[in-house]
Design an enzyme around this catalytic site. Structure first.
Site, PDB file in Angstrom:
ATOM      1  N   ASN A 210       0.854  -1.191   0.000  1.00 20.83           N
ATOM      2  CA  ASN A 210       0.000   0.000   0.000  1.00 20.83           C
ATOM      3  C   ASN A 210       0.889   1.239   0.000  1.00 20.83           C
ATOM      4  O   ASN A 210       2.117   1.129  -0.044  1.00 20.83           O
ATOM      5  CB  ASN A 210      -0.940  -0.033   1.218  1.00 20.83           C
ATOM      6  CG  ASN A 210      -0.153  -0.109   2.506  1.00 20.83           C
ATOM      7  OD1 ASN A 210       0.543   0.819   2.868  1.00 20.83           O
ATOM      8  ND2 ASN A 210      -0.218  -1.259   3.183  1.00 20.83           N
ATOM      9  N   ARG A 211       0.289   2.398   0.076  1.00 16.77           N
ATOM     10  CA  ARG A 211       1.048   3.642  -0.142  1.00 16.77           C
ATOM     11  C   ARG A 211       1.638   4.234   1.144  1.00 16.77           C
ATOM     12  O   ARG A 211       2.075   5.373   1.149  1.00 16.77           O
ATOM     13  CB  ARG A 211       0.148   4.682  -0.809  1.00 16.77           C
ATOM     14  CG  ARG A 211      -0.329   4.261  -2.181  1.00 16.77           C
ATOM     15  CD  ARG A 211      -1.151   5.352  -2.835  1.00 16.77           C
ATOM     16  NE  ARG A 211      -1.971   4.823  -3.900  1.00 16.77           N
ATOM     17  CZ  ARG A 211      -1.531   4.504  -5.120  1.00 16.77           C
ATOM     18  NH1 ARG A 211      -0.260   4.689  -5.409  1.00 16.77           N
ATOM     19  NH2 ARG A 211      -2.346   4.017  -6.025  1.00 16.77           N
TER      20      ARG A 211
END
Ligand code: PMT
Length: 395
Positions: A210-211
């Protein structure tokens, strides 16, 4: 950490790394410290006092009998005013003089006269550093409470490689913050913090993640360190510089993070889960790189362990809730489901907030009806607000 109101003596000695002390002075001034520079004769052969005068906006002391100085009896008044003395770079010569208690120049005299902490950052030729005399001198200084940061290992000015490089500026500033904060409100508390986005392998070259950059967790780790806590940072891969003075565990997957948290958190006073942990992982990891064969590919995903749900122990439990809708309601539900003391509701739809951003907009929610909605703030400031609440919950 702001160093506003702190007075730092920066001692610069005659090493090729003296020019890097200018960068250090600049960083300390940016953090609002009062920086009084003392330069040895040899340092002035490498860099001009004018550089430090310009960067710090304060007079530079260059000799014992400097009639132009604002300090009365130099070494005494400088020593008394200092919150910390930082000698960076520190040559083999100054290290030997300090270990012997010599007072034949303004820098040595100031160190002898000060009651504040003294931090040194050695920088020299590898053979000089490894010489047993230098090593004995460093051991002597450490045994007397001096803090030694570095040296780093790498290519040296002489062309050789080995230990002797001036430590990273962020390590030196990190150590200064740690020393100045060690009597803070989290002294003698152990805080475990998780950071970053876990990575779940698909095959040897691909993963699901994920970011999350790790910025929120790293900011919490630095803030807790600067308030005196012993900090363990369990981090998923991140490009951020390791915070100085923090015990770091690097993990990749949710399962590895779970094992690390399960091993360490029960011994701590608080666990703060800022990491974005994958909820699912591929059911199996392909041994070889998956070839592009068909027009589509289906991955079978299975649950990862929920860390907050499963880790038992008598410590303060803090979770984050990254939400894009019904921020407070969803966060409260997670607080109850995961049996947390606090949850940080993170509005990831707010402009410039959340994943990867330098700032964050959060609501800190406790067990009762209490909630504290904060405006968009730098992650370091958000970290301090969270730690205010954690400190109040710690026994
Ligand atoms: O790293 P940055 O770029 O600075 O971004 C910061 C952040 C946005 C990642 C951070 O502020 C944040 O909100 N972290 C939590 C993100 C998240 O995964 O939230 P969640 O609502 O999915 O999980 C709720 C809580 O349970 C979290 O504390 C999480 O760490 C924890 N969790 C989640 C899954 C799992 N398997 N085990 C867990 O313990």
């Amino acid at each position: 950490m702001t160093l506003s109101g702190k007075t730092i003596i920066l001692g610069v000695t005659g090493s090729i790394a003296a020019y890097k002390a200018a960068e250090l002075a600049s960083r300390l001034v940016q953090r609002e410290a009062n920086v009084n520079t003392i330069m040895t004769e040899a340092a002035m052969r490498f860099i001009s006092p004018l550089t430090f005068r310009s960067l710090t906006g304060r007079p530079v002391v260059t000799g014992m009998f400097d009639l132009n100085s604002e300090f009365s009896i130099e070494h005494v008044s400088l020593a008394e005013a200092a919150d910390i003395v930082v000698i960076a770079p520190a040559t083999a010569n100054i290290i030997a003089k300090l270990a012997s208690g010599l007072a034949d120049d303004i820098l040595c005299s100031t160190v002898l006269a000060t009651k504040s902490s003294v931090l040194i950052a050695p920088a020299m030729n590898v053979n000089m550093y490894e010489n047993r005399i230098t090593q004995n001198n460093l051991s002597e200084l450490k045994s007397r409470g001096f803090i030694v940061v570095g040296p780093d290992t790498g290519r040296l000015a002489s062309g050789e490689a080995g230990p002797g490089r001036f430590a990273g500026i962020s390590d030196i500033t990190g150590s200064i913050c740690q020393v100045l904060g060690r009597k803070g409100d989290l002294a003698h508390k152990h805080i475990v913090i998780t950071a970053g986005g876990t990575q779940e392998s698909i095959d040897p070259v691909r993963y699901i993640s994920n970011r999350s950059s790790g910025k929120m967790g790293y900011a919490l780790a630095e803030a807790a360190r600067d308030r005196g806590a012993e900090v363990t940072l369990i981090t998923a891969p991140s490009s951020l510089i390791k915070p100085y003075g923090v015990e770091l565990y690097s993990i990749n997957t949710a399962q590895e993070m779970y094992q690390a948290v399960r091993d360490i958190a029960p011994r701590a006073g608080a666990l703060i889960m800022a990491a974005a942990v994958a909820d699912y992982r591929p059911a199996s990891v392909a041994k070889d790189k998956i070839k592009k064969a068909n027009s589509s590919l289906t991955l079978n995903l299975v649950n990862t362990p929920d860390i907050l749900d499963n880790v038992k122990g008598d410590f303060v439990r803090v979770g984050f809730a990254a939400e894009s809708e019904h921020l407070v309601e969803n966060a409260r539900a997670k607080l109850q489901r995961k049996n947390l003391d606090l949850i940080i509701a993170n509005d990831i739809t707010a402009e410039g907030s959340g994943f990867g951003a330098d700032n964050n907009e959060v609501v800190i929610i406790g067990r009762g009806d209490a909630k504290n909605k904060l405006p968009l703030l730098p992650k370091r400031e958000v970290a301090d607000k969270i730690l205010d609440e954690v400190a109040a919950l710690l026994p």
